[in-house]
Design a protein around this motif. Structure first.
Motif, short mmCIF file in Angstrom:
data_model
loop_
_atom_site.label_atom_id
_atom_site.label_comp_id
_atom_site.label_asym_id
_atom_site.label_seq_id
_atom_site.Cartn_x
_atom_site.Cartn_y
_atom_site.Cartn_z
N VAL A 1 0.99 -1.05 0.11
CA VAL A 1 0.02 -0.14 -0.03
C VAL A 1 0.89 1.16 -0.10
CG1 VAL A 1 -1.86 -1.03 1.15
CG2 VAL A 1 -0.35 0.08 2.51
N GLY A 2 0.36 2.15 -0.63
CA GLY A 2 1.00 3.52 -0.54
C GLY A 2 0.14 4.38 0.53
N VAL A 3 1.16 5.10 1.36
CA VAL A 3 0.57 5.87 2.23
C VAL A 3 0.75 7.24 2.01
CG1 VAL A 3 0.33 6.44 4.75
CG2 VAL A 3 0.51 4.06 4.03
N PRO A 4 -0.14 8.37 1.93
CA PRO A 4 0.24 9.59 1.73
C PRO A 4 1.25 10.17 2.63
CG PRO A 4 -1.90 9.42 1.22
CD PRO A 4 -1.42 7.98 1.73
N THR A 5 2.13 10.84 2.32
CA THR A 5 3.43 11.36 3.23
C THR A 5 2.72 12.22 4.15
OG1 THR A 5 4.88 11.04 1.43
CG2 THR A 5 5.67 12.57 3.27
N LEU A 6 2.00 13.19 3.69
CA LEU A 6 1.45 14.25 4.98
C LEU A 6 0.36 13.67 5.86
CD1 LEU A 6 0.92 17.25 2.54
CD2 LEU A 6 2.99 16.74 3.94
N ASP A 7 -0.40 12.40 5.38
CA ASP A 7 -1.04 11.87 6.23
C ASP A 7 -0.29 11.34 7.46
OD1 ASP A 7 -3.30 12.21 4.42
OD2 ASP A 7 -3.67 10.14 4.20
N ALA A 8 0.92 10.66 6.86
CA ALA A 8 1.84 10.01 7.99
C ALA A 8 2.52 11.18 8.94
CB ALA A 8 2.85 9.13 7.36
N LEU A 9 2.54 12.24 8.39
CA LEU A 9 3.25 13.33 9.23
C LEU A 9 2.15 13.85 10.31
CD1 LEU A 9 5.54 15.22 9.68
CD2 LEU A 9 4.79 16.64 7.92
N SER A 10 1.00 14.18 9.93
CA SER A 10 0.05 14.55 10.82
C SER A 10 -0.60 13.41 11.73
CB SER A 10 -1.13 14.90 9.88
OG SER A 10 -2.41 15.17 10.85
N TYR A 11 -0.34 12.31 11.21
CA TYR A 11 -1.00 11.00 12.13
C TYR A 11 -0.65 10.69 13.69
CZ TYR A 11 -2.06 6.01 13.38
OH TYR A 11 -2.29 5.18 14.13
N PRO A 12 0.47 11.08 14.20
CA PRO A 12 0.87 10.87 15.34
C PRO A 12 0.28 11.91 16.39
CG PRO A 12 2.82 10.84 13.99
CD PRO A 12 1.70 11.32 13.18
N LEU A 13 -0.48 12.98 15.72
CA LEU A 13 -1.24 13.94 16.58
C LEU A 13 -2.76 13.84 16.51
CD1 LEU A 13 0.39 17.54 15.48
CD2 LEU A 13 1.09 15.72 17.43
N SER A 14 -3.16 12.72 16.04
CA SER A 14 -4.61 12.44 15.70
C SER A 14 -5.19 12.18 17.04
CB SER A 14 -4.81 11.25 14.64
OG SER A 14 -4.21 9.88 15.30
N GLY A 15 -4.56 11.81 18.00
CA GLY A 15 -5.13 11.81 19.51
C GLY A 15 -5.69 13.19 20.04
N LEU A 16 -5.10 14.22 19.51
CA LEU A 16 -5.35 15.52 19.98
C LEU A 16 -6.63 16.00 19.07
CD1 LEU A 16 -1.96 17.42 20.00
CD2 LEU A 16 -3.18 16.14 21.70
N ALA A 17 -7.50 17.03 19.50
CA ALA A 17 -8.47 17.48 18.90
C ALA A 17 -8.07 19.10 18.12
CB ALA A 17 -9.75 17.74 19.83
N GLY A 18 -8.56 19.27 17.03
CA GLY A 18 -8.35 20.56 16.56
C GLY A 18 -7.56 20.37 15.03
N LEU A 19 -7.06 21.18 14.61
CA LEU A 19 -6.46 21.40 13.16
C LEU A 19 -5.18 21.02 13.07
CD1 LEU A 19 -8.78 24.34 11.63
CD2 LEU A 19 -9.26 22.19 11.47
#
Length: 240
Positions: free
Chosen positions: A91-109
């Motif tokens: 599978v290919g994973v979008p790079t910016l998805d992966a960069l943002s992903y570790p903060l997904s436990g937070l709420a916001g932009l």
């Protein structure tokens, strides 16, 4: 499931092995050597750290861009070759998805910004609800003025993450004031573990790719493509 994650979209190379609910091993290097030199030894050593061999892998996930054209090609060609040789899902994973992903436990932009040179960043915008992330603005290359225009309609605080923060963070804070938050240096680059975890989810959903056809998503043309198009516009490519 044991998923190998390969991240080479930036000057930092990162490789990880994950299983459901656990990061088994991860290696990250930023030693100025090319990814073509670092990557295969990193994969070998990460598998050893995880206590498994390549035959025990059940899938491969690779960062698909945007990012460094050369880095993406090296990571993608390595992942495609391994997937074909080992007959594994890819599978290919979008790079910016992966960069943002570790903060997904937070709420916001969350707004990842990777240095794209030419006074531009590779960027996107995600909304995190404390559990998962949803993309609001898809990946693109943009200058900081254009990025600020894109963000103008959002009133929430925005957390900026990525290697573009070091160069443009002060400017963003000056323009946005308290609406701009800057992630720390340890979150500067996308991680192999994030690529692997996101890849594992995609594989569980059945969203795999053909190793023969999966290609990087560059977002914009390479310098060589731009020069070739300019030459063709002037008729030079027809004369050579």
């Amino acid at each position: 499931m044991f998923v190998l994650g390969i991240e080479t979209a930036t000057p930092v190379a990162s490789v990880a092995v994950v299983t459901i609910g656990k990061v088994m091993a991860e290696r990250t290097v930023n030693n100025q050597r090319t990814h073509s030199v670092n990557l295969l030894p990193m994969i070998r050593d990460t598998l050893a750290d995880a206590g498994i061999n390549k035959e025990q892998l059940t899938g491969i996930a690779v960062s698909s861009g945007p990012g460094s054209f050369t880095g993406l090609r090296i990571g993608m060609s390595t992942a495609r070759t391994l997937a074909q040789v080992l007959r594994l899902p890819l599978v290919g994973v979008p790079t910016l998805d992966a960069l943002s992903y570790p903060l997904s436990g937070l709420a916001g932009l969350v707004c990842p910004i990777l240095n794209a040179r030419k006074n531009e960043v590779y960027t996107a915008l995600y909304h995190h609800n404390g559990i998962e992330q949803n993309c609001l603005i898809p990946a693109r290359a943009a200058g900081i003025p254009q990025l600020l225009e894109l963000l103008a309609s959002y009133t929430e605080q925005v957390t900026f993450i990525g290697d573009g923060v070091a160069e443009y963070g002060d400017s963003l804070k000056a323009q946005m004031g308290k609406r701009a938050r800057l992630a720390p240096n340890c979150a500067t680059f996308p991680r192999g573990a994030a690529v692997a975890e996101l890849g594992l989810v995609l594989m569980q959903e059945g969203a795999t790719s053909d190793p023969l056809t999966l290609l990087p998503q560059y977002v914009r043309e390479s310098e060589a493509e731009i020069k070739w198009r300019e030459r063709c516009l002037t008729g030079e490519c027809k004369r050579n």
